[in-house]
Design an enzyme around this catalytic site. Structure first.
Site: not given
Length: 740
Positions: A159, A432, A434
């Site tokens: 639209d 892990a 980080v």
């Protein structure tokens, strides 16, 4: 990090859509008084309201009152709009602030746009200046490109028209009204309540199907001709057609359908097509804009040609919004003066044929009029399209009341939930190490795979600031190549950030331990460029990431990259011209990862987009070579230094840089393109680096003129490079002297 006071984390600081109390909307709009009415249409009314809590001005869209005629159909509109816009984040889209369900009323709360809608000012006196019009065109194109290209699922607006293009106080375009929006891959399945007598609305999860996109919806004058064919499926090319009509309206200063003109000029598209066949496009330009500046006049005629290309009869012949963006971009490597030629429109059926209000044709045209019941302009003339297929406008609705979709925005997640999904942070869930913490995997709510980032050193004030920054920043952004935030937790002194996760790996790990094929590497570079361009140019504020590294990028199970690690990101508000304000911080210091920091940033500590471009260039070279940005197993630990040495020794032969594990299996033109981009990004002189918008264009293949021009400029002399990077080389020597 410099020390700082501990960060206080409050829900009020966040910008995610929320549930509003009906009373605050009622009071803020003076009881939805007529004086506060901003507009009305087929989907309801929009009111201006001032929130009593903080004085913020908002726009409240009252979609429907349940029980009214067509109420269920409009409930679907409410749900489609809410589901579509809840997660959208773009500087050219109207931002959803929240919603309210009160008894029989459904309300959506948006940012208030003081400039009103484009149709209210475009066709009035005094005329909009040309600079403002081109800014609006570019903004609308950027919004549609974002919806079509940069989200997990392609959104079709369906639209696009001038009354749905809203303007802020600086005349920046903001696309709104997503009541007809549909997903390309999915579509709404309306879940009905088992009890039809209940007036309350609960929240359920939503599923989507493609089938709903076959429903006709939109406004006559903007609807593509294929919308009236049986079993038609709405696609991105439907929006391209509507955009083309709006573009023609902006340049010509005339409405798509205007009964004030003679019969042969009522329909704008058909009239301009005839002018094109007569080689008289100059007559289509708004006469109020024509000037002695012939260059500007030529640009306006070229934009009319672009509008005609977007409105070609066959959807397959229309361009994509990404291509349109490339043409419109002021930094584009291609130009709107190089548009492909237009066909003869004599063979095209007219977009709209006028008919009388009697006979069999009148009944067919009435169906088209019913379809366009959302049209903002009532007319006495009835129209039908040139398509001969029968139109069915009926939309059978389910008999039971539908429920409001669940809008899953980032939220506070309890410590108890996180302990349960990680088995009390057991090693079996650990992924892990980080940034200053540990990452864990878990299954939230029994269905969402999440990555939980647990920061250590929880009493450090600077780290608490870093933690607060990361989740505040991430919840404000939305792009298919950015990590998506799901929630956070600060209970029991913890600092936990929760992201979506799906069998992901860090790019740094994959490059070292797996063999990525060339097409995968090219896809990673191209997608990452799109994400950074979004941060620099397409969001409300300009975002300087400051931590673009191969360890900040995760690859999902399909190999799509997602950029994360936003703790160091800097958000710069834009001024009236859309340019970012420069924020001077006397305490500023260099923040980032060694090996990815640009020379000028290490000298001045002033974060700029060019510093991000430099970091991106280092990642590009990592992807091409398969080597680490910093590797002390080599005498020359910095990857950039090794790359310079190889190219100078081999007379600029890019082939020598490609990961030997590929065995020469790569596309040579793509390889030359990627390496050229990487080398241009790591130039010591930041003024010689390309912008991320230019890089996106080049990665899309628009590099013919760029490659030849920049390949010779990419190489610096060894002495020049060592002089500009002496601080980094000095640090390398110190570390090597320590035997680390």
């Amino acid at each position: 990090f410099y020390d700082a006071e501990g960060a206080e984390i409050r829900d009020g600081d966040l910008e995610t859509p929320r549930i509003f109390n009906y009373s605050e909307l009622y009071v803020g709009s003076n009881g939805f008084h007529e004086r506060e009415l901003l507009g009305a249409g087929g989907f309801g009314r929009v009111y201006r309201a001032v929130l009593p809590s903080d004085g913020t001005v908002v726009a409240v869209k009252c979609v429907v009152e349940r029980g009214e005629k067509s109420g269920i159909s409009l409930e679907k509109t409410f749900m489609a709009e809410l589901t579509a816009v809840a997660h959208l984040r773009h500087r050219n889209l109207v931002r959803l602030r929240g919603w309210c369900v009160h008894e029989t009323q459904l309300l959506l709360v948006y940012d208030y746009m003081p400039g009103g809608s484009l149709d209210k000012i475009l066709f009035r006196k005094p005329p909009l200046p040309w600079e403002t019009r081109i800014k609006i065109i570019r903004g609308l194109a950027a919004a549609l490109n974002y919806l079509h290209e940069n989200l997990e699922a392609q959104i079709i607006h369906r639209d696009v028209k001038t009354s749905n293009v809203l303007l802020d106080s600086n005349f920046n375009a903001r696309l709104g009204d997503f009541g007809l929006a549909r997903w390309l891959e999915h579509d709404l399945v309306y879940i009905t309540s088992s009890s039809s007598s209940s007036s309350s609305l609960s929240f359920k999860n939503r599923d989507f199907r493609l089938g709903e996109t076959t429903r006709i919806g939109g406004t006559i004058g903007y609807l593509p001709p294929e919308s009236f064919q049986r079993r038609n499926i709405a696609s991105a090319k439907s929006d391209v057609f509507s955009f083309g009509i709006v573009l023609l309206e902006i340049v010509s200063g005339r409405r798509a359908v205007d009964l004030a003109y003679s019969d042969d000029q009522i329909v704008l598209l058909d009239w301009i097509r005839r002018l094109s066949d007569d080689d008289s496009l100059r007559s289509a330009v708004d006469s109020r804009l024509l000037s002695e500046n012939e260059k500007q006049n030529q640009i306006m005629m070229e934009l009319i040609k672009l509008g005609l290309l977007c409105t070609l009869h066959r959807p397959q012949s229309r361009p994509t919004m990404k291509w349109v963006m490339e043409i419109l971009s002021p930094t584009s490597t291609t130009s709107h003066t190089n548009l492909p030629g237009l066909p003869s429109f004599l063979s095209h059926p007219p977009y709209i044929s006028l008919s009388s209000s009697s006979g069999t044709s009148a009944s067919r045209t009435m169906a088209a009029a019913v379809v366009s019941s959302q049209s903002s302009t009532a007319t006495t003339t009835i129209y039908f399209t040139a398509e001969e297929s029968e139109i069915t406008a009926s939309d059978s609705a389910p008999p039971n009341p539908t429920v409001v979709p669940l809008v899953e925005t980032p939220r506070v997640i309890s410590y108890e939930e996180i302990v349960a999904v990680t088995d009390n942070f057991s090693d079996s869930h650990r992924l892990a190490e980080v940034d200053f913490g540990t990452a864990y995997h878990g299954l939230l709510d029994g269905r969402h795979h999440v990555l939980i980032k647990r920061l250590g050193m929880k009493t450090c004030p600077a780290l608490r600031v870093r933690f607060a920054n990361e989740f505040r920043n991430m919840e404000r952004l939305r792009h298919r190549n950015l990590v998506q935030l799901r929630g956070w937790c600060t209970e029991q002194g913890e600092m936990l950030v929760v992201y979506d996760y799906s069998a992901t790996c860090l790019l740094s790990h994959v490059l070292q331990h797996q063999l990525l094929q060339w097409h995968q590497r090219y896809k990673i570079v191209k997608s990452l460029a799109s994400a950074i361009c979004y941060l620099h140019e397409e969001w409300d504020e300009q975002v300087i990431h400051r931590n673009i590294t191969s360890s900040a990028i995760i690859l999902d199970q399909d190999g799509n990259p997602r950029l994360g690690s936003f703790a160091l990101a800097e958000f710069l508000t834009r001024n009236e011209q859309g340019n970012p304000h420069v924020v001077l911080d006397k305490r500023r210091s260099v923040r980032g990862i060694f090996g990815y920091i640009s020379p000028e940033y290490s000298e001045t500590a002033e974060a700029t987009t060019m510093a991000d471009v430099y970091s991106f260039g280092v990642v590009v070279l990592e992807v091409v070579t398969g080597q680490k940005a910093v590797d002390f197993r080599y005498r020359n630990a910095l990857l950039i230094e090794r790359v310079h040495q190889v190219l100078q020794r081999k007379n600029g032969c890019y082939k020598e840089l490609v990961d030997g594990r590929l065995g020469g299996d790569y596309d040579e033109r793509e390889m030359e393109r990627v390496v050229s981009v990487g080398m241009a990004c790591i130039r010591s002189d930041h003024n010689l680096r390309p912008s991320m918008r230019q890089i996106v264009s080049i990665m899309d293949g628009h590099d013919r003129s760029w490659l030849g021009k920049h390949k010779e400029k990419n190489l610096e002399t060894r002495d020049e490079w060592r002089r500009r990077n002496e601080p980094a080389l000095c640090l390398v020597r110190r570390i090597q002297a320590l035997g680390i």
